[in-house]
Design an enzyme around this catalytic site. Structure first.
Site, PDB file in Angstrom:
ATOM      1  N   GLY A   3       0.398  -1.139  -0.047  1.00 48.19           N
ATOM      2  CA  GLY A   3       0.170  -0.208   0.025  1.00 48.19           C
ATOM      3  C   GLY A   3       1.002   1.350   0.118  1.00 48.19           C
ATOM      4  N   PRO A  31       4.740  -4.809  -1.991  1.00 50.36           N
ATOM      5  CG  PRO A  31       6.918  -3.637  -2.389  1.00 50.36           C
ATOM      6  CD  PRO A  31       6.085  -4.738  -1.596  1.00 50.36           C
ATOM      7  N   GLY A  32       3.164  -3.225  -4.675  1.00 49.51           N
ATOM      8  CA  GLY A  32       2.926  -3.546  -6.298  1.00 49.51           C
ATOM      9  C   GLY A  32       2.982  -1.901  -6.904  1.00 49.51           C
ATOM     10  CB  CYS A  50     -22.415   6.557 -23.101  1.00 50.28           C
ATOM     11  SG  CYS A  50     -22.373   6.446 -24.691  1.00 50.28           S
ATOM     12  CD  GLU A  51     -21.608   5.543 -17.292  1.00 47.99           C
ATOM     13  OE1 GLU A  51     -22.263   6.210 -16.461  1.00 47.99           O
ATOM     14  OE2 GLU A  51     -22.401   4.584 -17.794  1.00 47.99           O
TER      15      GLU A  51
END
Length: 477
Positions: free
Chosen positions: A280, A323-324, A397-398
């Site tokens: 994180g 960790p990523g 379409c948002e």
């Protein structure tokens, strides 16, 4: 088409007008990112315009050396911090951030193990040649088939998440006639987000065991022939700045660890040797972000665990981290082509220019999902035009299809311009979709002036091929 009102203020408090809307902010872009004499963005020695011509847009670009460098730096930081206390540390690359066989090879070359959270991620890691003994498997609802594959593959550890999973895994291991190392996923009651954290006494989430239930779960594992409890796992959040949340979580987890070191079966206690504190760790998405250096995180977290163990008079366990985002996030840049621009008057005499690009929430869902902030720059030129407040939006379409909520670009940004959005190495490809039937972009790795595709982009033929109602002879785009 979906539309909804927004109460978002026109200018976020952190956004300042830049003196130069062409600048590349240190820490947000790959370390070697620069501009050539014509203003063309260079990543890994390759210009953005050359990448767009060769591979089209949208396009995920990943700086290979940046990934390798972050992986080595993380491993060295945690190993060094742990060695000062006479214990070992292992760093797992959290594959959910971005996984491909090439990325697995880069991080394992740098000495990292690999953390996977599904049968699909496990298959990618194994296909890349990762050592199964250095793979950890997560997940709150692992299927029986996934557990069987993990055990058969010889994965180093399985992080168990429920009482039912312990029972299922015990039966699978018994049938296979083997022994499987497991860790318990534990909720410490600490929730961290950026520089803030909240410590609570209660848990209401799908992952892991409460501190109270973990004692019973540990007993169940220890009583299961073929399962070996080797440690505890805890993850407190994502995009975390600072070490305070980790220190608070460590206090709670070490207390449980100390309790579990003293079971009635003394031999079983000797297997408790690992404390995995998850990951994180945050990165910079905008000039306002100030992530904590990995060395500072390593020293602070490891020292906190050491202090808690000393206070309780228990031996310090080996440590593990996942960790990523911190490994791959800064390495990624997404390229788009501007299609249209539209000026909208705001309160107070402000004007926002809507800059529509040829991708959107299908290739970066994080702004829509989490309200995540990103940066943007013209990628194929620089401009002397004054800074203009813009919102970079996609073609879906948002109304919530936002790529960059608030940014300043040169006021002459126009259709046909190439746009670059940095810090997209983590969770963009992983969360990509085919919304509105947009094919997912290719992923191209750059290094030493060369580019190569590491994940092929989809075509309309690929999408149509999955539609069982279309005869094969008609599946052409």
């Amino acid at each position: 088409m979906s539309a909804h009102p927004t109460s978002t203020p026109p200018l976020p408090a952190w956004l300042d007008v830049p003196s130069d809307p062409n600048d590349l902010v240190d820490g947000v872009w790959p370390t070697d990112a620069a501009r050539d004499a014509d203003g063309d963005l260079i990543i890994g020695g390759v210009t953005a315009s050359a990448l767009a011509r060769e591979y089209g847009t949208p396009l995920y670009v990943v700086d290979e050396d940046e990934v390798r460098s972050h992986a080595r730096r993380a491993r060295e930081a945690f190993e060094s911090a742990a060695a000062r206390h006479g214990v070992a540390a292992r760093v797992y690359y959290a594959g959910k951030a971005f996984l491909s066989t090439e990325v697995v090879r880069w991080v394992t070359d740098a000495g990292l193990a690999v953390d996977v959270a599904s049968g699909g991620e496990l298959a990618v890691a194994l296909a890349a040649g990762a050592d199964p003994g250095r793979i950890g498997l997560h997940g709150n609802n692992k299927s029986i088939a996934e557990l069987e594959r993990a055990v058969a593959s010889g994965v180093g550890s399985i992080v168990v998440d429920s009482f039912q999973e312990i029972e299922r895994l015990a039966a699978i291991v018994a049938a296979a006639g083997t022994v499987q190392d497991v860790l318990l996923r534990v909720n410490s009651g600490v929730h961290a987000e950026t520089h803030d954290f909240l410590a609570t006494a209660h848990e209401d989430q799908k992952f892991g065991f409460t501190l109270a239930d973990a004692v019973r779960a540990a007993a169940l594992v220890r009583n299961a022939e073929g399962l070996r409890l080797v440690g505890l796992h805890c993850h407190i959040g994502s995009q975390i700045f600072g070490t305070a949340g980790f220190a608070e979580s460590a206090a709670r987890i070490v207390s449980l660890y100390a309790d579990l070191l003293a079971p009635s079966d003394a031999d079983a206690a000797q297997d408790m040797r690992v404390l995995n504190l998850g990951g994180g760790f945050g990165i910079a998405y905008t000039r306002a972000d100030r992530p904590t250096a990995i060395e500072t995180l390593a020293d602070g977290i490891v020292d906190a665990v050491a202090a808690e163990c000393a206070e309780r008079g228990v031996r310090m366990p080996d440590l593990a981290f996942e960790p990523g985002r911190a490994i791959v996030g800064q390495a990624g840049v997404t390229l788009y082509t501007v299609g249209t621009t539209k000026a909208v008057a705001l309160e107070g005499g402000l004007e926002r220019l809507y800059v529509s690009v040829d991708g959107g929430m299908s290739d970066n869902a994080r702004p829509a999902l989490y309200g995540a902030n990103y940066s943007a720059r013209l990628a194929a030129r620089v401009s002397d035009a004054p800074p203009q407040l813009v919102r970079v939006v996609g073609k879906h379409c948002e109304s919530g299809d936002i790529v960059v909520d608030a940014e300043y670009l040169p006021a002459d940004v126009e259709p046909g311009d190439l746009l670059a959005v940095p810090a997209t190495g983590a969770y963009c490809f992983s969360l990509a979709s085919n919304y509105n039937f947009l094919p997912r972009p290719a992923v191209v790795a750059v290094r030493d002036g060369r580019a190569r595709v590491i994940v092929r982009g989809e075509t309309l033929d690929d999408l149509l091929a999955r539609d069982a109602g279309i005869p094969p002879t008609e599946r052409t785009a």
